[in-house]
Design a protein around this motif. Structure first.
Motif: not given
Length: 329
Positions: A249-252, A286-289
């Motif tokens: 995702x960060x690359x995108x 964002x990913x994660x909780x």
């Protein structure tokens, strides 16, 4: 240590493309990426366990997570997110000029329990005075007749009626047999500029940005699940996949910031990316909780209020334990 083979069914999003082309490789995993569009990947995972991991409807998964023996467990990765104010369509002769006018109307929806519809019903109830039980729902195929959804045990005051096997929601909206339509996929009548169909929120970008500023919610549509037997054999795969999805995702996102040449065929890509960062922040997917806690709690509340799950649960209950405390996400 040899990498273990895993199959992953997920659409070819820009944010997952590095996993598809193997620019990013999950630690310890030899990943075979199958670029299947929803709902095929989720349907095959639900009914046939075809993959080791798969993209999955958040609504379908939340319902399964309430079971004692769930068939798979999610990781806190959300490849599909979308504001859904743009996905409410009305017949121009229905008398619906503002959201509150939906009360008492007959509203089409491919599935009452589909994720987009859960968000729309909840958002209308919370912010526009349209209680879930204030409309009658007509469910069935959008463009192809015969679609049916899984059985539901809904409260008696929520009316959901199948439209049958000889009609489609798209043509019923255009003819006025339903007053409005909640749908993830754009109906054909609107796509071909039928004079009988329009969006409820015609300036939907402004409305959606205001919604985010007021709530902090960027609605999640899909998550990623791993089959339970795969997790039991190798619990570490959940964290490995989560980290790999984050790196991809960060690359995108970096590609969207590139101004030397446009990575994607959108003339004002730079302006759109800058606007997204201004409204949503630098890491606006964002990913994660932690950064998704309020979004997930809101969706769980909506699922409970709409009769889809018996009890409200905390977001942590949805995800593999090994992915809950990562500093990276």
């Amino acid at each position: 240590m040899a990498r273990i083979p895993m199959t992953l069914a997920c659409w070819d999003y820009d944010r997952t493309r590095a996993l598809h082309d193997e620019t990013v490789r999950p630690e310890g995993i030899a990943l075979t990426y199958l670029p299947l569009m929803m709902p095929e990947s989720a349907f095959r995972m639900l009914h046939f366990n075809d993959f080791d991991a798969s993209e999955m409807s958040l609504s379908w998964y939340t319902r399964l997570a309430a079971l004692k023996d769930r068939p798979f467990t999610a990781i806190p990765v959300f490849p599909s997110r979308m504001f859904r104010h743009s996905c409410i369509y009305v017949n121009v002769n229905s008398g619906i000029e503002k959201p509150a006018d939906l009360v008492g109307k007959r509203v089409g929806c491919p599935e009452y329990q589909m994720t987009a519809a859960v968000w729309i019903k909840g958002m209308l109830a919370d912010h526009y005075g349209v209680p879930v039980n204030s409309v009658r729902y007509a469910t069935g195929g959008l463009e192809q007749p015969g679609r049916r959804e899984q059985p539901m045990d809904l409260p008696a005051d929520i009316v959901v009626e199948p439209i049958g096997d000889d009609r489609t929601l798209s043509e019923m909206l255009e003819s006025g047999d339903i007053d409005a339509l909640y749908t993830a996929h754009m109906p054909s009548g609107f796509a071909r500029h039928s004079p009988n169909v329009r969006r409820l929120f015609e300036d939907y970008v402004t409305v959606e940005q205001d919604y985010y500023r007021r709530t902090g919610i960027f609605p999640i549509m899909h998550t990623v699940v791993i089959r339970q037997d795969v997790l039991e054999a190798n619990p570490w795969t959940a964290q490995s996949l989560t980290k790999a999805f984050e790196e991809s995702k960060q690359r995108a996102l970096a590609d969207l910031r590139e101004t030397t040449a446009l990575k994607y065929a959108l003339p004002w890509l730079t302006a759109a990316a800058e606007e997204a960062r201004e409204v949503l922040g630098d890491d606006y997917w964002p990913y994660g909780i932690d950064r998704n806690r309020e979004t997930l709690r809101t969706f769980i509340r909506y699922s409970h209020e709409q009769g889809l799950i018996p009890d409200r649960i905390e977001p942590e209950a949805l995800f593999a334990p090994g992915t809950l405390a990562s500093a990276k996400i």
